[in-house]
Scaffold this motif. Sequence first.
Motif, PDB file in Angstrom:
ATOM      1  N   LEU A   1       0.823  -1.209   0.000  1.00  0.00           N
ATOM      2  CA  LEU A   1       0.000   0.000   0.000  1.00  0.00           C
ATOM      3  C   LEU A   1       0.859   1.262   0.000  1.00  0.00           C
ATOM      4  O   LEU A   1       0.548   2.231  -0.695  1.00  0.00           O
ATOM      5  N   ILE A   2       1.930   1.243   0.762  1.00  0.00           N
ATOM      6  CA  ILE A   2       2.848   2.386   0.792  1.00  0.00           C
ATOM      7  C   ILE A   2       3.406   2.634  -0.604  1.00  0.00           C
ATOM      8  O   ILE A   2       3.426   3.770  -1.090  1.00  0.00           O
ATOM      9  N   GLN A   3       3.839   1.575  -1.261  1.00  0.00           N
ATOM     10  CA  GLN A   3       4.367   1.703  -2.625  1.00  0.00           C
ATOM     11  C   GLN A   3       3.303   2.259  -3.570  1.00  0.00           C
ATOM     12  O   GLN A   3       3.583   3.142  -4.390  1.00  0.00           O
ATOM     13  N   LYS A   4       2.088   1.757  -3.451  1.00  0.00           N
ATOM     14  CA  LYS A   4       1.005   2.201  -4.323  1.00  0.00           C
ATOM     15  C   LYS A   4       0.720   3.690  -4.128  1.00  0.00           C
ATOM     16  O   LYS A   4       0.517   4.433  -5.085  1.00  0.00           O
ATOM     17  N   ILE A   5       0.722   4.137  -2.886  1.00  0.00           N
ATOM     18  CA  ILE A   5       0.486   5.554  -2.589  1.00  0.00           C
ATOM     19  C   ILE A   5       1.638   6.410  -3.128  1.00  0.00           C
ATOM     20  O   ILE A   5       1.411   7.464  -3.730  1.00  0.00           O
ATOM     21  N   GLN A   6       2.862   5.946  -2.956  1.00  0.00           N
ATOM     22  CA  GLN A   6       4.012   6.695  -3.455  1.00  0.00           C
ATOM     23  C   GLN A   6       3.962   6.821  -4.979  1.00  0.00           C
ATOM     24  O   GLN A   6       4.251   7.892  -5.528  1.00  0.00           O
ATOM     25  N   ILE A   7       3.584   5.757  -5.655  1.00  0.00           N
ATOM     26  CA  ILE A   7       3.489   5.793  -7.117  1.00  0.00           C
ATOM     27  C   ILE A   7       2.356   6.711  -7.551  1.00  0.00           C
ATOM     28  O   ILE A   7       2.490   7.478  -8.497  1.00  0.00           O
ATOM     29  N   SER A   8       1.239   6.676  -6.847  1.00  0.00           N
ATOM     30  CA  SER A   8       0.126   7.554  -7.166  1.00  0.00           C
ATOM     31  C   SER A   8       0.528   9.018  -7.001  1.00  0.00           C
ATOM     32  O   SER A   8       0.219   9.856  -7.853  1.00  0.00           O
ATOM     33  N   ASP A   9       1.247   9.325  -5.932  1.00  0.00           N
ATOM     34  CA  ASP A   9       1.743  10.688  -5.727  1.00  0.00           C
ATOM     35  C   ASP A   9       2.716  11.077  -6.826  1.00  0.00           C
ATOM     36  O   ASP A   9       2.717  12.209  -7.302  1.00  0.00           O
ATOM     37  N   ARG A  10       3.533  10.134  -7.227  1.00  0.00           N
ATOM     38  CA  ARG A  10       4.488  10.395  -8.310  1.00  0.00           C
ATOM     39  C   ARG A  10       3.755  10.738  -9.606  1.00  0.00           C
ATOM     40  O   ARG A  10       4.167  11.641 -10.329  1.00  0.00           O
ATOM     41  N   LYS A  11       2.661  10.031  -9.876  1.00  0.00           N
ATOM     42  CA  LYS A  11       1.880  10.302 -11.085  1.00  0.00           C
ATOM     43  C   LYS A  11       1.366  11.740 -11.072  1.00  0.00           C
ATOM     44  O   LYS A  11       1.351  12.408 -12.098  1.00  0.00           O
ATOM     45  N   ASP A  12       0.923  12.209  -9.909  1.00  0.00           N
ATOM     46  CA  ASP A  12       0.393  13.564  -9.791  1.00  0.00           C
ATOM     47  C   ASP A  12       1.458  14.621 -10.087  1.00  0.00           C
ATOM     48  O   ASP A  12       1.134  15.710 -10.541  1.00  0.00           O
ATOM     49  N   ASN A  13       2.696  14.300  -9.801  1.00  0.00           N
ATOM     50  CA  ASN A  13       3.777  15.279  -9.938  1.00  0.00           C
ATOM     51  C   ASN A  13       4.750  14.933 -11.063  1.00  0.00           C
ATOM     52  O   ASN A  13       5.783  15.579 -11.189  1.00  0.00           O
ATOM     53  N   ASP A  14       4.433  13.938 -11.860  1.00  0.00           N
ATOM     54  CA  ASP A  14       5.338  13.453 -12.890  1.00  0.00           C
ATOM     55  C   ASP A  14       5.426  14.428 -14.058  1.00  0.00           C
ATOM     56  O   ASP A  14       4.408  14.870 -14.588  1.00  0.00           O
ATOM     57  N   THR A  15       6.633  14.738 -14.476  1.00  0.00           N
ATOM     58  CA  THR A  15       6.828  15.691 -15.567  1.00  0.00           C
ATOM     59  C   THR A  15       6.324  15.150 -16.903  1.00  0.00           C
ATOM     60  O   THR A  15       5.864  15.925 -17.740  1.00  0.00           O
ATOM     61  N   VAL A  16       6.394  13.843 -17.112  1.00  0.00           N
ATOM     62  CA  VAL A  16       5.895  13.261 -18.363  1.00  0.00           C
ATOM     63  C   VAL A  16       4.383  13.459 -18.457  1.00  0.00           C
ATOM     64  O   VAL A  16       3.864  13.891 -19.493  1.00  0.00           O
ATOM     65  N   VAL A  17       3.673  13.160 -17.379  1.00  0.00           N
ATOM     66  CA  VAL A  17       2.215  13.320 -17.376  1.00  0.00           C
ATOM     67  C   VAL A  17       1.855  14.795 -17.552  1.00  0.00           C
ATOM     68  O   VAL A  17       0.947  15.128 -18.324  1.00  0.00           O
ATOM     69  N   LYS A  18       2.578  15.670 -16.881  1.00  0.00           N
ATOM     70  CA  LYS A  18       2.316  17.103 -17.017  1.00  0.00           C
ATOM     71  C   LYS A  18       2.542  17.565 -18.453  1.00  0.00           C
ATOM     72  O   LYS A  18       1.759  18.364 -18.985  1.00  0.00           O
ATOM     73  N   LEU A  19       3.596  17.055 -19.092  1.00  0.00           N
ATOM     74  CA  LEU A  19       3.884  17.425 -20.476  1.00  0.00           C
ATOM     75  C   LEU A  19       2.781  16.950 -21.412  1.00  0.00           C
ATOM     76  O   LEU A  19       2.299  17.713 -22.261  1.00  0.00           O
ATOM     77  N   ILE A  20       2.345  15.711 -21.261  1.00  0.00           N
ATOM     78  CA  ILE A  20       1.271  15.172 -22.109  1.00  0.00           C
ATOM     79  C   ILE A  20       0.000  16.000 -21.918  1.00  0.00           C
ATOM     80  O   ILE A  20      -0.665  16.369 -22.897  1.00  0.00           O
ATOM     81  N   ASN A  21      -0.330  16.305 -20.674  1.00  0.00           N
ATOM     82  CA  ASN A  21      -1.526  17.111 -20.402  1.00  0.00           C
ATOM     83  C   ASN A  21      -1.407  18.507 -21.001  1.00  0.00           C
ATOM     84  O   ASN A  21      -2.378  19.042 -21.548  1.00  0.00           O
ATOM     85  N   GLN A  22      -0.221  19.090 -20.914  1.00  0.00           N
ATOM     86  CA  GLN A  22      -0.009  20.418 -21.486  1.00  0.00           C
ATOM     87  C   GLN A  22      -0.158  20.383 -23.008  1.00  0.00           C
ATOM     88  O   GLN A  22      -0.803  21.256 -23.593  1.00  0.00           O
ATOM     89  N   LEU A  23       0.419  19.364 -23.658  1.00  0.00           N
ATOM     90  CA  LEU A  23       0.312  19.239 -25.114  1.00  0.00           C
ATOM     91  C   LEU A  23      -1.148  19.065 -25.536  1.00  0.00           C
ATOM     92  O   LEU A  23      -1.582  19.626 -26.547  1.00  0.00           O
ATOM     93  N   GLU A  24      -1.896  18.327 -24.743  1.00  0.00           N
ATOM     94  CA  GLU A  24      -3.326  18.129 -25.041  1.00  0.00           C
ATOM     95  C   GLU A  24      -4.089  19.442 -24.880  1.00  0.00           C
ATOM     96  O   GLU A  24      -4.906  19.804 -25.721  1.00  0.00           O
ATOM     97  N   GLU A  25      -3.805  20.170 -23.809  1.00  0.00           N
ATOM     98  CA  GLU A  25      -4.477  21.450 -23.565  1.00  0.00           C
ATOM     99  C   GLU A  25      -4.182  22.464 -24.666  1.00  0.00           C
ATOM    100  O   GLU A  25      -5.032  23.280 -25.022  1.00  0.00           O
TER     101      GLU A  25
END
Length: 102
Positions: free
Chosen positions: A52-76
């Motif tokens: 569960l700790i690992q899952k929470i850490q990965i979920s937090d990482r997704k929220d702050n991940d530069t790749v995800v932010k870049l994809i979202n920015q390109l879509e916007e």
Amino acid sequence: MNREKVPRWFLDLSDEEVDFVKYFLLSSGSIKELAGTYSTSYPTIRKRIDKLIQKIQISDRKDNDTVVKLINQLEEEGKIDQEIAKTVVLEYSRSLNSLIVE
């Protein structure tokens, strides 16, 4: 409770994991008591908590991940299609989830 303010990591938990967290809290964090509730061993409960700790850490990482932010920015900006952005982020998230040690 305002659903918009529920953290993503909590929404990423399965019903079984939410119940586990609930019982963990109700047992005041006692792994020994939780092991009794689940009729299993202390090391098994410890392993579930670590997962569960690992899952929470990965979920937090997704929220702050530069790749995800870049994809979202390109879509916007209209540089990539919304469906493509959604697919890329979903596949990337799955790859991060595979980092959880069983």
